[in-house]
Write a protein that holds these residues in place. Structure first.
Motif, short mmCIF file in Angstrom:
data_model
loop_
_atom_site.label_atom_id
_atom_site.label_comp_id
_atom_site.label_asym_id
_atom_site.label_seq_id
_atom_site.Cartn_x
_atom_site.Cartn_y
_atom_site.Cartn_z
N VAL A 118 40.74 10.46 1.44
CA VAL A 118 39.91 11.30 0.58
C VAL A 118 40.80 11.91 -0.49
CG1 VAL A 118 38.42 13.32 0.44
CG2 VAL A 118 38.25 11.79 2.41
N LEU A 119 40.49 11.63 -1.74
CA LEU A 119 41.27 12.14 -2.86
C LEU A 119 40.79 13.53 -3.27
CD1 LEU A 119 41.52 8.91 -5.06
CD2 LEU A 119 43.11 9.74 -3.32
N ALA A 120 41.50 14.16 -4.19
CA ALA A 120 41.21 15.55 -4.57
C ALA A 120 39.83 15.71 -5.19
CB ALA A 120 42.29 16.05 -5.53
N ASP A 121 39.32 14.66 -5.83
CA ASP A 121 38.00 14.77 -6.44
C ASP A 121 36.87 14.41 -5.49
OD1 ASP A 121 38.29 12.05 -6.22
OD2 ASP A 121 38.29 11.64 -8.38
N GLY A 122 37.22 14.18 -4.20
CA GLY A 122 36.21 13.89 -3.20
C GLY A 122 35.92 12.42 -3.01
N GLY B 186 46.29 12.99 -0.64
CA GLY B 186 44.95 13.11 -0.13
C GLY B 186 44.94 13.33 1.37
N VAL B 187 43.76 13.24 1.96
CA VAL B 187 43.59 13.40 3.40
C VAL B 187 43.36 12.01 4.00
CG1 VAL B 187 42.29 14.47 5.25
CG2 VAL B 187 42.54 15.65 3.05
N ILE B 188 44.25 11.59 4.87
CA ILE B 188 44.05 10.32 5.58
C ILE B 188 42.98 10.54 6.64
CG2 ILE B 188 45.09 8.63 7.14
CD1 ILE B 188 47.74 9.08 5.73
N THR B 189 41.90 9.76 6.56
CA THR B 189 40.82 9.89 7.54
C THR B 189 40.82 8.74 8.54
OG1 THR B 189 39.31 8.90 5.91
CG2 THR B 189 39.33 11.30 6.09
N SER B 190 41.54 7.67 8.25
CA SER B 190 41.85 6.63 9.22
C SER B 190 43.01 5.83 8.67
CB SER B 190 40.65 5.72 9.50
OG SER B 190 40.37 4.87 8.41
N VAL B 191 43.78 5.23 9.57
CA VAL B 191 44.93 4.44 9.14
C VAL B 191 44.99 3.17 9.97
CG1 VAL B 191 46.52 5.66 10.71
CG2 VAL B 191 47.43 4.47 8.69
N THR B 192 45.26 2.05 9.30
CA THR B 192 45.36 0.76 9.98
C THR B 192 46.83 0.35 10.04
OG1 THR B 192 43.17 0.09 9.20
CG2 THR B 192 44.64 -1.65 9.95
N LEU C 26 54.27 10.06 -11.12
CA LEU C 26 53.28 9.40 -11.98
C LEU C 26 52.02 9.07 -11.19
CD1 LEU C 26 55.57 7.01 -14.08
CD2 LEU C 26 54.35 9.05 -14.89
N ILE C 27 52.20 8.63 -9.95
CA ILE C 27 51.04 8.35 -9.09
C ILE C 27 50.30 9.64 -8.78
CG2 ILE C 27 50.29 7.39 -6.87
CD1 ILE C 27 52.92 5.75 -6.90
N LYS C 28 51.05 10.69 -8.52
CA LYS C 28 50.46 12.00 -8.27
C LYS C 28 49.62 12.46 -9.46
CE LYS C 28 50.29 16.23 -6.34
NZ LYS C 28 49.53 16.53 -5.10
N LYS C 29 50.15 12.29 -10.65
CA LYS C 29 49.44 12.71 -11.86
C LYS C 29 48.14 11.94 -12.03
CE LYS C 29 50.22 13.53 -16.79
NZ LYS C 29 51.19 13.42 -17.91
N ARG C 30 48.14 10.67 -11.64
CA ARG C 30 46.92 9.86 -11.76
C ARG C 30 45.88 10.23 -10.72
NH1 ARG C 30 45.16 5.00 -9.40
NH2 ARG C 30 47.18 4.60 -8.39
N PHE D 281 46.05 19.55 -6.36
CA PHE D 281 45.28 20.17 -5.28
C PHE D 281 46.01 20.05 -3.95
CE2 PHE D 281 41.97 19.70 -1.92
CZ PHE D 281 41.46 20.98 -1.97
N PHE D 282 46.57 18.87 -3.68
CA PHE D 282 47.33 18.67 -2.44
C PHE D 282 48.79 19.00 -2.71
CE2 PHE D 282 43.71 15.68 -1.93
CZ PHE D 282 43.18 16.22 -0.78
N LYS D 283 49.29 20.04 -2.05
CA LYS D 283 50.63 20.54 -2.34
C LYS D 283 51.72 19.69 -1.73
CE LYS D 283 48.52 23.87 -4.39
NZ LYS D 283 48.28 23.75 -5.84
N GLY D 284 51.44 19.04 -0.59
CA GLY D 284 52.43 18.17 0.04
C GLY D 284 53.44 18.93 0.86
N THR D 285 53.89 18.30 1.95
CA THR D 285 54.97 18.88 2.77
C THR D 285 56.23 19.03 1.93
OG1 THR D 285 54.02 17.78 4.70
CG2 THR D 285 56.27 18.61 4.90
N VAL D 286 56.55 18.00 1.16
CA VAL D 286 57.58 18.08 0.14
C VAL D 286 56.86 17.90 -1.19
CG1 VAL D 286 59.71 17.12 -0.78
CG2 VAL D 286 59.30 17.09 1.69
#
Length: 483
Positions: free
Chosen positions: A192-196, A219-225, A465-469, A475-480
């Motif tokens: 889930v990205l910052a814009d929902g 974002g928020v990982i809601t499932s991972v493969t 750059l990926i963060k900016k896109r 919105f997501f501050k990140g552990t680092v």
């Protein structure tokens, strides 16, 4: 239509009365968010605040007591759609979310906590090459689900660690010597990205790259493969205890061994610590061999001949190996802070001596630092030699690598100078390490105010750059944090 001006005030009054139920939430923005989600027919999860007593407080026990901020509200989503609603609502109101999977690291806030415990999906692909997991379950739960399978995933070495944070920040498993990091094995993730928006990382190579070590920024990982691997039929492991004063000597012997060992069936951890209940300093060594006890004893004959005071080695299943360190792991509710130094070679006596001197000086200065732990993990030679650092957020390519963990443990939350002490330890190890240091390990980034360059090295500009896109408003501050 003529009735609309009369109906709207009535609806507003009803909404106001409903929100009075949440009057224990002082922050009006948080209260408004909670009320809006409670009133929505789309949000199926739980919304808890202090008025909910134990149901609320049980979700807020921090691993490190210095992170003991009490959220105003806890949202417990049941699906990716719930997460999307929560993220979009929080974003629109200028609020941040603290994402809690297992809750082992920085997951506390005074605002809104998003607890993922109900996101516990588990499915296996038809060819058994992939497993899809919900982020809110612990590795103990996953291991038990997979106990009867002949394959496994690169999961955590402490069973109560949560899936989501582990895979998104690196992921050191007992199988790292054969297959690399847990994050290296990510095939896809629902995020889930910052814009929902709900997206799949497999359709966005840049996002997939970012999830492999820097996931909390995007974002928020809601499932991972994850990719599956053959499960070892038996493991031989346990604890060997040596006198504290032999730490540098033991480090030297392990250096000689790991400098040439290329057998991925073997692994080793060692450290200097003072475990409860008597808090007497010891040198602890945890060898791991995937095979029989007879094979393990032969492979680690050089170590056993050094004469440990205590030998608790035994055969066990892979699932039970995943619980081996639980009894010695830090309980919740003490001051607990990690920092790491990652050296691009096998740690030697000089590096070990520098770390030990740092530990000794801390304790001499303030006995409350007596629970400080040094943990060394040298990896099998060449296990990361073929890593393409352009495909993973955390660069870890190299012939050799040793992760050196520095942990301060104390029941006293008023202990001052912890961040400064940990950073001093990291700088001393860097000065002592003959070949310099690698970027630090993201999953052990417990301190606030960390610099992204220290963790992501040459990849940091690409990540930004990926963060900016994907998250232009940060919105997501990140552990680092990347921004």
């Amino acid at each position: 239509m003529k009735l609309l001006p009369f109906i709207l005030p009535i609806l507003n009054i009803l909404h106001y009365q409903h929100c009075l139920i949440m009057s224990d939430i002082q922050d009006l923005r948080v209260r408004d968010l909670a009320c809006a989600l409670e009133s929505s027919s789309s949000f199926k999860g739980e919304i808890l605040s202090a008025k909910d007593g134990e149901a609320f407080s049980s979700l807020n026990t921090p691993w490190g007591i210095q992170e003991a901020e009490q959220p105003a509200v806890v949202l417990v989503p049941t699906s990716a759609q719930d997460v999307a609603l929560a993220v979009k609502s929080a974003h629109s109101k200028g609020l941040t979310l603290a994402i809690r999977s297992g809750g082992l690291m920085k997951s506390q806030t005074k605002g809104v906590s998003l607890n993922l415990k109900h996101l516990d999906a588990y499915s296996i692909s038809s060819d058994k090459s992939q497993v899809t997991l919900g982020p809110g379950q612990t590795w103990q739960t996953v291991y038990e689900k997979m106990r009867d399978e002949k394959f496994t995933v690169l999961g955590g070495r402490v069973s109560f660690v949560g899936v989501g944070g582990y895979v998104g920040g690196g992921g050191l498993s007992y199988l790292v010597g054969q297959h690399g990091l847990g994050s290296d094995s990510i095939i896809d993730a629902e995020v889930v990205l910052a814009d929902g928006r709900i997206v799949h990382a497999a359709s966005d190579p840049e996002l997939l790259f970012g999830l492999k070590g820097a996931a909390s920024n995007f974002g928020v990982i809601t499932s991972v493969t994850l990719k599956t691997f053959p499960k070892p039929p038996v493991a031989w492991s346990g604890r060997l205890v040596f006198p504290a004063e032999r730490f540098v000597e033991i480090a030297g012997a392990i250096h000689n061994y790991t400098s040439t060992n290329e057998d991925g069936r073997a692994g080793i951890l060692f450290g200097s610590l003072a475990p409860p209940p008597d808090f007497q300093p010891i040198t602890l060594v945890v060898p791991v061999w995937f095979g029989s006890a007879a094979e393990g004893e032969k492979h680690f004959d050089w170590l056993l001949k050094l004469g440990p005071l205590v030998n608790q080695m035994m055969e066990m299943s892979y699932e039970d190996l995943g619980k081996l360190q639980d009894s010695g792991a830090t309980p919740a509710g003490v001051l607990a802070a990690w920092q790491t130094s990652v050296v691009p070679r096998v740690s030697d006596e000089k590096t070990a001596a520098a770390a030990l001197q740092w530990q000794g000086e801390l304790v001499a200065k303030d006995p409350r630092f007596g629970g400080t732990v040094l943990l060394f993990e040298p990896f099998v030679k060449n296990v990361f030699a073929d890593v393409d650092d352009s495909t993973v957020a955390w660069p870890h390519k190299g012939e050799h690598m040793t992760v050196i963990g520095l942990m301060v443990l104390s029941p006293d939350p008023t202990l001052a100078g912890v961040p400064e002490a940990l950073r001093d330890g990291v700088s001393r190890i860097a000065a002592a390490a003959p070949a310099g240091v690698h970027p630090q390990y993201p999953n052990y980034a417990f301190l606030h105010g960390e610099k992204a360059e220290d963790y992501y090295g040459a990849n940091v500009q690409k990540l930004r750059l990926i963060k900016k896109r994907l998250d232009p408003t940060n919105f997501f501050k990140g552990t680092v944090p990347l921004a």
